[in-house]
Design an enzyme around this catalytic site. Structure first.
Site, mmCIF file in Angstrom:
data_model
loop_
_atom_site.group_PDB
_atom_site.id
_atom_site.type_symbol
_atom_site.label_atom_id
_atom_site.label_comp_id
_atom_site.label_asym_id
_atom_site.label_seq_id
_atom_site.Cartn_x
_atom_site.Cartn_y
_atom_site.Cartn_z
ATOM 1 N N LYS A 1 -20.619 -22.081 -22.000
ATOM 2 C CA LYS A 1 -20.871 -21.870 -23.429
ATOM 3 C C LYS A 1 -19.582 -21.698 -24.206
ATOM 4 C CE LYS A 1 -25.537 -19.909 -23.503
ATOM 5 N NZ LYS A 1 -26.342 -18.714 -23.851
ATOM 6 N N LYS B 1 -31.800 -32.329 -19.272
ATOM 7 C CA LYS B 1 -32.987 -31.526 -19.582
ATOM 8 C C LYS B 1 -33.280 -31.500 -21.074
ATOM 9 C CE LYS B 1 -31.665 -26.831 -20.448
ATOM 10 N NZ LYS B 1 -32.147 -25.486 -20.435
ATOM 11 N N LYS C 1 -33.052 -27.858 -27.148
ATOM 12 C CA LYS C 1 -33.023 -27.850 -28.611
ATOM 13 C C LYS C 1 -31.707 -28.380 -29.158
ATOM 14 C CE LYS C 1 -31.646 -22.994 -28.786
ATOM 15 N NZ LYS C 1 -32.204 -22.372 -27.574
HETATM 16 P P1 ADP Z 1 -32.751 -24.593 -24.712
HETATM 17 O O1 ADP Z 1 -32.290 -25.219 -23.426
HETATM 18 O O2 ADP Z 1 -33.542 -25.509 -25.550
HETATM 19 O O3 ADP Z 1 -31.601 -23.911 -25.434
HETATM 20 P P2 ADP Z 1 -33.356 -21.976 -23.818
HETATM 21 O O4 ADP Z 1 -32.095 -22.012 -23.051
HETATM 22 O O5 ADP Z 1 -33.485 -21.062 -24.976
HETATM 23 O O6 ADP Z 1 -33.746 -23.439 -24.270
HETATM 24 O O7 ADP Z 1 -34.500 -21.686 -22.755
HETATM 25 C C1 ADP Z 1 -35.542 -20.759 -22.864
HETATM 26 C C2 ADP Z 1 -36.375 -20.838 -21.608
HETATM 27 O O8 ADP Z 1 -36.935 -22.133 -21.456
HETATM 28 C C3 ADP Z 1 -35.572 -20.605 -20.329
HETATM 29 O O9 ADP Z 1 -36.364 -19.864 -19.402
HETATM 30 C C4 ADP Z 1 -35.319 -21.980 -19.794
HETATM 31 O O10 ADP Z 1 -35.160 -21.995 -18.391
HETATM 32 C C5 ADP Z 1 -36.574 -22.723 -20.223
HETATM 33 N N1 ADP Z 1 -36.273 -24.131 -20.479
HETATM 34 C C6 ADP Z 1 -35.504 -24.618 -21.487
HETATM 35 N N2 ADP Z 1 -35.446 -25.954 -21.455
HETATM 36 C C7 ADP Z 1 -36.210 -26.329 -20.399
HETATM 37 C C8 ADP Z 1 -36.558 -27.599 -19.832
HETATM 38 N N3 ADP Z 1 -36.122 -28.731 -20.369
HETATM 39 N N4 ADP Z 1 -37.373 -27.625 -18.761
HETATM 40 C C9 ADP Z 1 -37.829 -26.473 -18.222
HETATM 41 N N5 ADP Z 1 -37.540 -25.252 -18.691
HETATM 42 C C10 ADP Z 1 -36.743 -25.170 -19.767
HETATM 43 NA NA NA Z 2 -30.049 -23.346 -23.272
#
Ligand code: ADP
Ligand code: NA
Length: 328
Positions: free
Chosen positions: A114, A197, A200
């Protein structure tokens, strides 16, 4: 016997949860309510480790809570709260920071990733100590288990180490939590780049739960696939189709094998169109529910207030014994 306790949190850093959040994490939160004493929080303290606009943050925190309620987090069975409403998180975090080695914190790969993506002058100390705050979130509630994805394993290991360190230095105080690797969760990939993956941070390939349903259906219709015709689960050679099958299966409960059989001889267009309909059917009532919570701010406040009170019954007791042992 008491039900095992779990704690999980989600950051209010977007206006909408996406399908990856839901199928990869939040859906499991709903399931766990059945046989766990669950504590779920919207972690707004974590959100300010990177710059946030105050009004946007306030709104996203409420939106996050409303979305959690709408997917089925039941505030009568689970403790649903906002992290900043419970001052013990920040208080315990300080104590744990003083037990964490600087080098130990510096080895956290998520911080390295990050911080590398940010201008060095804007990397906050809070971003560095983020995993310690996360440890405080978990240890305050004496959680037995923490549902984590692969990306959070190292942070959970730090939490376990801090719990053990505190316990051996000051006497047994914290439950040492175990990782709970949910069996039902799926990893969801980006619709435009099915090898990375869904996230957002890359909006084009993301199905947001609060976007116009027609827009989601359109994104699915234009998902990147491959030049073959066969609808078959094969992550290495057909990542796009495999991703669509995983989403389809997760939202309908139909097995991948069943879907492969049902789509035999049909085209990618059929799969995409019908999956689009499945998504629309899922998000439409969800959005109606979210709107109902947002239209009744007093009720949402009441739910979150009650959640914070219940959380504090546990967190205040833990903190009292921590402060006592530390010598405060
Ligand atoms: P992002 O990756 O969109 O920033 P976050 O990091 O806020 O999302 O993730 C919040 C939760 O959602 C975490 O537990 C993360 O492991 C799960 N998560 C996020 N993206 C995915 C994905 N593409 N597939 C499965 N789980 C996900
Ligand atoms: Na993330």
């Amino acid at each position: 016997a008491a039900r095992p306790r779990v704690l999980s949190g989600i950051q209010p850093t977007a206006d909408s949860f996406h399908l990856g959040n839901y199928l990869g994490a939040l859906r499991e939160w709903v399931v766990m309510q059945d046989d766990h004493d669950a504590f779920y929080c919207v972690v707004d303290l974590h959100a300010i480790t990177v710059a946030q606009d105050p009004e946007v943050l306030r709104q996203r925190t409420r939106l996050s809570a409303a979305q959690l309620l709408a997917i089925g987090i039941d505030p009568d069975r689970s403790t649903l709260f906002v992290q900043s409403h419970v001052p013990e998180h920040a208080q315990l975090s300080w104590v744990l920071e003083c037990l964490t080695g600087f080098g130990e914190a510096g080895r956290m790969t998520q911080f390295k990733d990050k911080s590398a993506r940010q201008d060095a002058d804007h990397v906050s100390v809070g971003l560095f100590t983020y995993p310690v705050l996360q440890a405080a979130d978990i240890l305050l509630y004496q959680a037995d288990a923490v549902p984590v994805g692969e990306d959070q394993r190292q942070h959970l290991e730090l939490t376990r180490n801090l719990a053990q360190r505190f316990n051996s230095r000051y006497g047994n105080t914290f439950t040492v939590p175990a990782a709970h690797i949910p069996k039902e969760t799926a990893k969801i990939y980006d619709l435009q780049d099915p090898t990375s993956k869904m996230s957002k941070s890359v909006p084009a390939g993301v199905v947001e739960l609060l976007e116009e349903p027609k827009r989601s259906a359109k994104k699915i219709r234009s998902a990147v696939t491959d030049l073959e015709r066969e609808i078959r689960y094969d992550v290495d050679n057909k990542p796009g189709i495999s991703n669509l099958l995983v989403i389809y299966s997760a939202l309908t409960g139909r097995s991948i094998a069943d879907l492969e059989a049902a789509y035999e001889g049909k085209g990618y267009g059929d799969l995409k169109k019908e999956l689009g309909e499945v998504v629309v059917e899922f998000v439409t009532p969800f959005q109606r529910q979210v709107r109902a919570y947002l239209d009744d701010p007093a009720e949402l406040d009441k739910v979150l207030h009650r959640g914070a009170e219940r959380a504090r019954e546990v967190s205040a007791e833990t903190l009292r014994s921590v402060f006592d042992r530390v010598g405060f």
